[in-house]
Motif scaffolding. Structure first.
Motif, PDB file in Angstrom:
ATOM      1  N   SER A  13     -27.913 -21.484  -0.886  1.00  0.00           N
ATOM      2  CA  SER A  13     -28.725 -19.785  -0.430  1.00  0.00           C
ATOM      3  C   SER A  13     -28.728 -19.181  -2.170  1.00  0.00           C
ATOM      4  N   GLY A  14     -29.992 -18.320  -2.454  1.00  0.00           N
ATOM      5  CA  GLY A  14     -29.672 -17.485  -3.542  1.00  0.00           C
ATOM      6  C   GLY A  14     -30.317 -17.527  -4.483  1.00  0.00           C
ATOM      7  N   VAL A  15     -31.564 -18.382  -4.120  1.00  0.00           N
ATOM      8  CA  VAL A  15     -32.701 -18.708  -5.720  1.00  0.00           C
ATOM      9  C   VAL A  15     -32.977 -17.500  -6.080  1.00  0.00           C
ATOM     10  N   ILE A  16     -32.667 -16.382  -5.269  1.00  0.00           N
ATOM     11  CA  ILE A  16     -32.459 -15.453  -6.521  1.00  0.00           C
ATOM     12  C   ILE A  16     -32.523 -15.512  -7.537  1.00  0.00           C
ATOM     13  N   TYR A  17     -31.473 -15.125  -7.782  1.00  0.00           N
ATOM     14  CA  TYR A  17     -30.857 -15.261  -9.083  1.00  0.00           C
ATOM     15  C   TYR A  17     -31.153 -16.259 -10.618  1.00  0.00           C
ATOM     16  N   GLY A  18     -31.462 -17.623  -9.851  1.00  0.00           N
ATOM     17  CA  GLY A  18     -32.649 -18.097 -10.760  1.00  0.00           C
ATOM     18  C   GLY A  18     -33.781 -17.503 -11.641  1.00  0.00           C
ATOM     19  N   ILE A  19     -34.372 -17.369  -9.908  1.00  0.00           N
ATOM     20  CA  ILE A  19     -35.572 -16.275 -10.293  1.00  0.00           C
ATOM     21  C   ILE A  19     -35.860 -14.792 -10.962  1.00  0.00           C
ATOM     22  N   GLU A  20     -34.049 -14.201 -10.572  1.00  0.00           N
ATOM     23  CA  GLU A  20     -34.083 -12.738 -11.857  1.00  0.00           C
ATOM     24  C   GLU A  20     -33.779 -13.618 -12.932  1.00  0.00           C
ATOM     25  N   ILE A  21     -33.189 -14.830 -13.172  1.00  0.00           N
ATOM     26  CA  ILE A  21     -33.358 -15.080 -14.949  1.00  0.00           C
ATOM     27  C   ILE A  21     -34.039 -15.870 -15.481  1.00  0.00           C
ATOM     28  N   LEU A  22     -35.214 -16.313 -15.197  1.00  0.00           N
ATOM     29  CA  LEU A  22     -35.815 -16.378 -15.407  1.00  0.00           C
ATOM     30  C   LEU A  22     -37.286 -14.995 -16.005  1.00  0.00           C
ATOM     31  N   ARG A  23     -37.332 -13.859 -14.502  1.00  0.00           N
ATOM     32  CA  ARG A  23     -37.703 -13.119 -14.996  1.00  0.00           C
ATOM     33  C   ARG A  23     -37.184 -11.974 -16.547  1.00  0.00           C
ATOM     34  N   GLU A  24     -35.927 -11.780 -16.472  1.00  0.00           N
ATOM     35  CA  GLU A  24     -35.517 -11.252 -17.884  1.00  0.00           C
ATOM     36  C   GLU A  24     -35.370 -12.282 -19.035  1.00  0.00           C
ATOM     37  N   LEU A  25     -35.284 -13.389 -18.409  1.00  0.00           N
ATOM     38  CA  LEU A  25     -36.161 -14.460 -19.317  1.00  0.00           C
ATOM     39  C   LEU A  25     -37.038 -14.270 -20.495  1.00  0.00           C
ATOM     40  N   ASN A  26     -38.199 -13.893 -19.220  1.00  0.00           N
ATOM     41  CA  ASN A  26     -39.696 -13.114 -19.928  1.00  0.00           C
ATOM     42  C   ASN A  26     -39.637 -12.022 -21.284  1.00  0.00           C
ATOM     43  N   LYS A  27     -38.430 -11.810 -21.824  1.00  0.00           N
ATOM     44  CA  LYS A  27     -38.083 -10.118 -22.169  1.00  0.00           C
ATOM     45  C   LYS A  27     -36.791 -10.523 -23.271  1.00  0.00           C
ATOM     46  N   ASN A  28     -36.899 -11.933 -23.592  1.00  0.00           N
ATOM     47  CA  ASN A  28     -36.600 -12.520 -24.691  1.00  0.00           C
ATOM     48  C   ASN A  28     -37.280 -13.251 -25.627  1.00  0.00           C
ATOM     49  N   GLU A  47     -36.374 -18.108   1.652  1.00  0.00           N
ATOM     50  CA  GLU A  47     -35.462 -16.315   1.075  1.00  0.00           C
ATOM     51  C   GLU A  47     -36.194 -15.115   0.322  1.00  0.00           C
ATOM     52  N   THR A  48     -37.709 -15.862  -0.113  1.00  0.00           N
ATOM     53  CA  THR A  48     -37.973 -14.900  -1.474  1.00  0.00           C
ATOM     54  C   THR A  48     -39.992 -14.469  -0.575  1.00  0.00           C
ATOM     55  N   ASP A  49     -40.105 -13.998  -1.182  1.00  0.00           N
ATOM     56  CA  ASP A  49     -41.605 -13.526  -1.236  1.00  0.00           C
ATOM     57  C   ASP A  49     -42.238 -14.462  -2.338  1.00  0.00           C
ATOM     58  N   TYR A  50     -41.726 -15.222  -3.061  1.00  0.00           N
ATOM     59  CA  TYR A  50     -42.115 -16.076  -4.248  1.00  0.00           C
ATOM     60  C   TYR A  50     -42.712 -17.218  -3.737  1.00  0.00           C
ATOM     61  N   SER A  51     -44.158 -17.743  -4.681  1.00  0.00           N
ATOM     62  CA  SER A  51     -44.032 -18.587  -3.910  1.00  0.00           C
ATOM     63  C   SER A  51     -44.084 -19.482  -4.986  1.00  0.00           C
ATOM     64  N   VAL A  52     -44.043 -21.068  -5.119  1.00  0.00           N
ATOM     65  CA  VAL A  52     -42.879 -21.942  -6.225  1.00  0.00           C
ATOM     66  C   VAL A  52     -43.692 -21.643  -7.436  1.00  0.00           C
ATOM     67  N   GLY A  53     -45.562 -21.554  -6.966  1.00  0.00           N
ATOM     68  CA  GLY A  53     -46.036 -21.714  -8.164  1.00  0.00           C
ATOM     69  C   GLY A  53     -45.455 -20.729  -9.364  1.00  0.00           C
ATOM     70  N   GLU A  54     -45.343 -19.131  -8.563  1.00  0.00           N
ATOM     71  CA  GLU A  54     -45.284 -17.965  -9.268  1.00  0.00           C
ATOM     72  C   GLU A  54     -43.464 -18.220  -9.876  1.00  0.00           C
ATOM     73  N   VAL A  55     -43.248 -18.880  -9.377  1.00  0.00           N
ATOM     74  CA  VAL A  55     -41.661 -18.890  -9.760  1.00  0.00           C
ATOM     75  C   VAL A  55     -41.662 -20.145 -11.591  1.00  0.00           C
ATOM     76  N   GLU A  56     -41.971 -20.928 -11.104  1.00  0.00           N
ATOM     77  CA  GLU A  56     -42.762 -22.048 -11.879  1.00  0.00           C
ATOM     78  C   GLU A  56     -43.235 -21.077 -13.432  1.00  0.00           C
ATOM     79  N   ALA A  57     -44.606 -20.263 -13.285  1.00  0.00           N
ATOM     80  CA  ALA A  57     -44.969 -19.643 -14.235  1.00  0.00           C
ATOM     81  C   ALA A  57     -44.667 -19.072 -14.919  1.00  0.00           C
ATOM     82  N   LEU A  58     -43.038 -18.486 -15.017  1.00  0.00           N
ATOM     83  CA  LEU A  58     -41.998 -17.719 -15.047  1.00  0.00           C
ATOM     84  C   LEU A  58     -41.375 -18.028 -16.461  1.00  0.00           C
ATOM     85  N   ALA A  59     -41.611 -19.730 -16.653  1.00  0.00           N
ATOM     86  CA  ALA A  59     -41.158 -20.421 -17.383  1.00  0.00           C
ATOM     87  C   ALA A  59     -41.926 -21.227 -18.670  1.00  0.00           C
ATOM     88  N   ASP A  60     -41.671 -21.554 -20.030  1.00  0.00           N
ATOM     89  CA  ASP A  60     -42.546 -22.129 -21.361  1.00  0.00           C
ATOM     90  C   ASP A  60     -43.346 -23.625 -19.906  1.00  0.00           C
TER      91      ASP A  60
END
Length: 188
Positions: A13-28, A47-60
């Motif tokens: 539980s707590g996948v939001i930590y990984g998602i927020e890390i990805l979102r913040e890394l997009n600023k670097n 646990e979230t309103d994100y789809s797996v595809g949306e989360v994956e899109a945050l990575a290179d």
């Protein structure tokens, strides 16, 4: 070549930590490589309103957790290190015991063997002695144990504030600049 970092999202539980890390890394200007376990994918939808595809899109670049021949499985794939957020006890056990049955565990093992940074946001409570022993063993191998335990001196107003404080601690460990939380400035 841009510096690379690997992010692993497991099924705690707590996948939001990984998602927020990805979102913040997009600023670097880091090249972000992502591995999500099957349970992590399930928890994204639970646990979230994100789809797996949306989360994956945050990575290179995204890898299948079952692909042990992927680039992050090799020490010749140069990275700054890896953050596993959240980190299940099962994943912690695999890392602590060098039991690389998944790409997340193998990439973490590579980080350790290559003396790269590895932050584990272990998400479990309560903890029994076996869990604590696994954390100690992983720390002895070089992992940075960073359970998401909030601090309250910065007067968090939202869950995001609490999540960002933990993420900021992980970024501090990696030397990644951020403004995710108010730092302690001593008593006034």
């Amino acid at each position: 070549m841009r510096e690379r970092i690997i992010i692993g999202i497991t099924g705690a539980s707590g996948v939001i930590y990984g998602i927020e890390i990805l979102r913040e890394l997009n600023k670097n200007d880091l090249e972000v490589h992502l591995i999500i376990s099957e349970s992590g994918k399930r928890n994204i939808s639970l646990e979230t309103d994100y789809s797996v595809g949306e989360v994956e899109a945050l990575a290179d670049r995204v890898y299948d957790n079952h692909d042990l021949a992927a680039a992050p499985a090799s020490g010749s794939f140069i990275t700054q290190g890896m953050i596993v957020a959240p980190c299940t006890i099962k994943t912690l056990s695999g890392i602590a015991n060098s039991y690389s049955e998944s790409l997340i565990v193998r990439a973490a093992d590579v980080s350790l063997k290559e003396k790269r940074k590895l932050a584990l946001l272990v998400r479990e409570t309560p903890l029994h002695k076996g869990h604590l022993d696994l954390m100690a063993r992983a720390a002895d191998l070089g992992a940075h144990i960073l359970p998401p335990i909030p601090s309250f001196y910065n007067h968090p107003k939202s869950i995001e504030d609490i999540v960002h404080q933990t993420i900021g601690k992980a970024f501090d460990y990696f030397g990644i600049e951020h403004n995710l939380f108010e730092r302690w400035g001593g008593q006034k």
